[in-house]
Design an enzyme around this catalytic site. Structure first.
Site, PDB file in Angstrom:
ATOM      1  CE  LYS A  79      17.098  90.398  46.442  1.00 29.68           C
ATOM      2  NZ  LYS A  79      16.909  90.109  47.883  1.00 29.68           N
ATOM      3  CB  SER A 154      20.248  88.418  49.160  1.00 31.82           C
ATOM      4  OG  SER A 154      18.900  88.778  49.378  1.00 31.82           O
ATOM      5  CB  SER A 178      18.002  90.226  51.983  1.00 35.75           C
ATOM      6  OG  SER A 178      18.837  89.108  52.080  1.00 35.75           O
TER       7      SER A 178
HETATM    8  N1  GLN Z   1      21.698  86.420  55.024  1.00 33.80           N
HETATM    9  C1  GLN Z   1      20.492  85.719  55.233  1.00 33.80           C
HETATM   10  C2  GLN Z   1      20.502  84.411  54.483  1.00 33.80           C
HETATM   11  O1  GLN Z   1      21.444  84.150  53.843  1.00 33.80           O
HETATM   12  C3  GLN Z   1      19.309  86.552  54.831  1.00 33.80           C
HETATM   13  C4  GLN Z   1      19.059  86.575  53.378  1.00 33.80           C
HETATM   14  C5  GLN Z   1      17.760  87.250  52.998  1.00 33.80           C
HETATM   15  O2  GLN Z   1      17.166  87.985  53.783  1.00 33.80           O
HETATM   16  N2  GLN Z   1      17.294  86.968  51.802  1.00 33.80           N
HETATM   17  O3  GLN Z   1      19.607  83.647  54.533  1.00 33.80           O
END
Ligand code: GLN
EC number: 6.3.5.7
Length: 492
Positions: A79, A154, A178
Site C-alpha cells: 500500500k 482505503s 480499510s
Molecule cells: N472508511 C474509514 C475512514 O474513512 C476507515 C478508513 C481506514 O481504515 N483507513 O476513516
C-alpha cells in the site's frame, strides 16, 4: 509456465523451493500481467520493475546458495502508505506526490529481510481517509469483479491487485476498516491485527491510536504467511507490544471450529442499511460454521449506535494533529510564489490536500478547539472506553463475534455518497479499531449482481492465530475464496 499468478502463496513457496520456477520468472510473469491488465484496473501508483527484478535475482541467488527463507523470491505489493526507501510514497495525495522516502517502513524492511520482491506501490484513498479509493490524487481504482464499481477503501489498490491476480498478496492498513471492507468488496481475506501487533514505524499516520497494518490475500493461509513477516515488536514504534509472535502458518489448524462459541450481536443484524443479500450470505456462512460444530450465541452490543459518531470525532481529531506536519516547508507540496509565511501554509495545504482530507482536518480541529474539547473529544474518549467494555463483556461468554464486514457490497464508481452516507458504511468495522481488537474478513458468497460479500469475525486481544485458523477451516470446507474475478480468468 503461463499460470503462475494462479498459485497460492504456499504453492509459490513450494515451487520456488523445488526450483520449478525462479523468482525472476515469477516476477517477470507478474510484471507482464501488470502491463497487460492494470490499464483496466488502475491499481498500481508506482511499478518498481527494475528494483523487483534485482530483488528477484538476489532471491534466486539465495535459493541456489541454500540460504533462502520460506518466502524468498515471492512478490508482494505495498500500500502506498508504507515508506519505501528511494521510491515515491504518496499516501494517495498530491501533498506527497513528490515525496521520495529516505527510509523503509519496518513492515517493508521486514519484507525485504524475508526475501519478498516488491512489485510496486498501490493506490489508496488520500491519507487512508475514505471507503472507495476514489479520493486518491491518482484517480479511482476499479473493482476487478465489476470495473464500474469501487474496490472499497482505503486499501482499495491492495484489494484490487490481489483480486485481479496482479500480486499474490499485499499489505494494507486499517484505521476503521480499510483492510476488511476492501477485502469484502473484492472477495478476499484480510486481517486487521490487534493494535500494537504490527509496527507503525514508517506507515504514514492517519489516526495513530487506531492505525494498524495487516495482510490482504486470497485465503487465510496466504494471510498467515504475510502475518509471519509483518508481526512483531519494534523499538521504533512505542505502541508496538513486546509479546511473542505466533507462527501463524503452523497454527492454521490450531483452533477447532467444533465447540467454538460465536457471538451474534442482535443490534448488528437490525442495522437499517444492511442489504438483504449481505445479510443472507452472512447468515448462510454462520449456518455452515454451525454445521462444522460451532455454537451460535445471540449477544448484545449495546453501544452500536455510538460507533459512527465516536469514531468520526476521534479519527479526525488525530488526523488534524498528524496532518499539521504538512506545511509546505519541510517536505511535500509547496505552492508557487508564496507572498509570506501564512500564504505559504494556507495555499500549500489548500492546494495539496483534497476535499475529504480537508473536511477531516476541519472536523478534527473543531473537536479539539478550546470550548469544544470537553463536549466532543473528551466525551468521545469516554464513549470509546464504553465500547471497549461492551466487547470485553461479550468475550466473557463467546470466543469470537460475527458481523458483516460492510452493510453493502461494492458501490458504483461516482455514486457520490454524501459524507454521512459514506461514514455510516463503516458501522461494522470502526468499533474494532476503537477497542484495539483484531478482526478478519473472509469471502462468503455473492449478491445478485455477482459482487462479493464478506463475513467478519472479531476476536479478543492477540487472537490472530485463532481468527486465521477458524477462517482456514471454513475455507477448507467451502470454495468461495477460490472464485476469481472475470478479469483474472480472461487474462490467464
Ligand atoms: N472508511 C474509514 C475512514 O474513512 C476507515 C478508513 C481506514 O481504515 N483507513 O476513516
Amino acid at each position: 509456465m503461463t499460470d503462475l499468478h494462479r498459485l497460492s502463496v504456499r504453492e509459490l513457496t513450494e515451487g520456488l523451493a523445488q526450483a520449478k520456477f525462479s523468482s525472476r520468472e515469477l516476477t517477470e510473469h507478474y510484471l507482464k500481467r501488470i502491463e497487460k491488465v492494470d490499464a483496466q484496473v488502475k491499481s498500481y501508483v508506482t511499478v518498481t520493475a527494475k528494483q523487483a527484478l534485482a530483488q528477484a535475482d538476489a532471491a534466486d541467488e539465495l535459493r541456489r546458495a541454500g540460504t533462502a527463507g520460506v518466502l524468498t523470491g515471492v512478490p508482494i505489493a505495498h500500500k502506498d502508505i508504507f515508506c519505501t526507501q528511494g521510491i515515491r510514497t504518496s499516501a494517495g495525495s498530491k501533498m506527497l506526490d513528490n515525496f521520495i522516502s529516505p527510509y523503509d517502513a519496518t513492515v517493508v524492511a521486514k519484507g525485504k529481510a524475508a526475501g519478498l520482491v516488491t512489485l510496486g506501490k498501490v493506490n489508496m484513498d488520500e491519507f487512508a481517509m475514505g471507503s472507495t479509493s476514489e479520493s486518491s490524487y491518482y484517480g479511482a481504482t476499479k473493482n476487478p469483479w465489476a470495473l464500474d464499481h469501487v474496490p472499497g477503501g482505503s486499501s482499495g489498490g491492495s484489494a484490487a491487485v490481489v483480486a485481479a491476480d496482479l500480486a499474490p498478496f499485499a499489505t494494507g492498513t486499517d484505521t476503521g476498516g480499510s483492510i476488511r471492507q476492501p477485502a469484502s468488496f473484492c472477495g478476499l481475506t484480510g486481517l486487521k491485527p490487534t493494535y500494537g501487533r504490527v509496527s507503525r514505524y514508517g506507515m504514514i499516520a492517519y489516526a495513530s491510536s487506531l492505525d494498524q497494518g495487516g495482510p490482504m490475500a486470497r485465503s487465510a493461509e496466504d494471510c498467515a504467511y504475510l502475518m509471519n513477516v509483518m508481526a512483531g515488536h519494534d523499538a521504533k514504534d512505542s505502541t508496538s507490544v513486546e509479546k511473542d509472535v505466533d507462527d501463524y502458518v503452523a497454527n492454521l489448524n490450531g483452533t477447532s471450529v467444533k465447540g467454538l462459541r460465536i457471538g451474534i450481536p442482535k443490534q448488528y443484524f437490525n442495522v437499517a442499511g444492511l442489504a438483504a443479500d449481505v445479510k443472507a450470505r452472512v447468515e448462510e456462512s454462520l449456518k455452515k460454521l454451525e454445521e462444522m460444530g460451532a455454537i451460535l450465541v445471540e449477544i448484545d452490543l449495546n453501544m452500536t449506535e455510538a460507533y459512527v459518531p465516536t469514531y468520526y470525532l476521534i479519527a479526525p481529531a488525530e488526523a488534524s494533529s498528524n496532518l499539521s506536519r504538512y506545511d509546505g516547508v519541510r517536505y511535500g507540496y509547496r505552492c508557487e510564489d508564496p507572498k509570506d509565511i501564512m500564504d505559504l501554509y494556507k495555499r500549500s495545504r489548500s492546494e495539496g490536500f483534497g476535499p475529504e482530507v480537508q473536511r477531516r482536518i476541519l472536523i478534527g480541529t473543531y473537536a479539539l478547539s478550546a470550548g469544544y474539547y470537553d463536549a466532543y473529544y473528551v466525551k468521545a474518549q469516554k464513549v470509546r472506553r464504553l465500547i471497549q467494555q461492551d466487547f470485553l463483556k461479550a468475550f466473557e461468554s463467546v470466543d469470537v463475534i460475527a458481523a458483516p464486514a460492510a452493510p453493502t457490497t461494492a458501490y458504483k464508481i461516482g455514486a457520490n455518497l454524501s459524507p454521512v452516507e459514506m461514514y455510516l458504511g463503516d458501522i461494522y468495522t470502526i468499533a474494532v479499531n476503537l477497542a484495539g481488537l483484531p478482526a478478519i474478513s473472509a469471502p462468503v458468497g455473492f449478491d445478485q449482481d455477482n459482487l462479493p460479500v464478506g463475513l467478519q469475525l472479531i476476536g479478543n486481544y492477540w487472537s490472530e492465530s485463532q481468527l486465521l485458523s477458524v477462517v482456514h477451516q471454513y475455507q477448507q470446507a467451502t470454495d468461495w475464496h477460490t472464485k476469481r474475478a472475470a478479469i483474472a480468468e480472461e487474462n490467464a
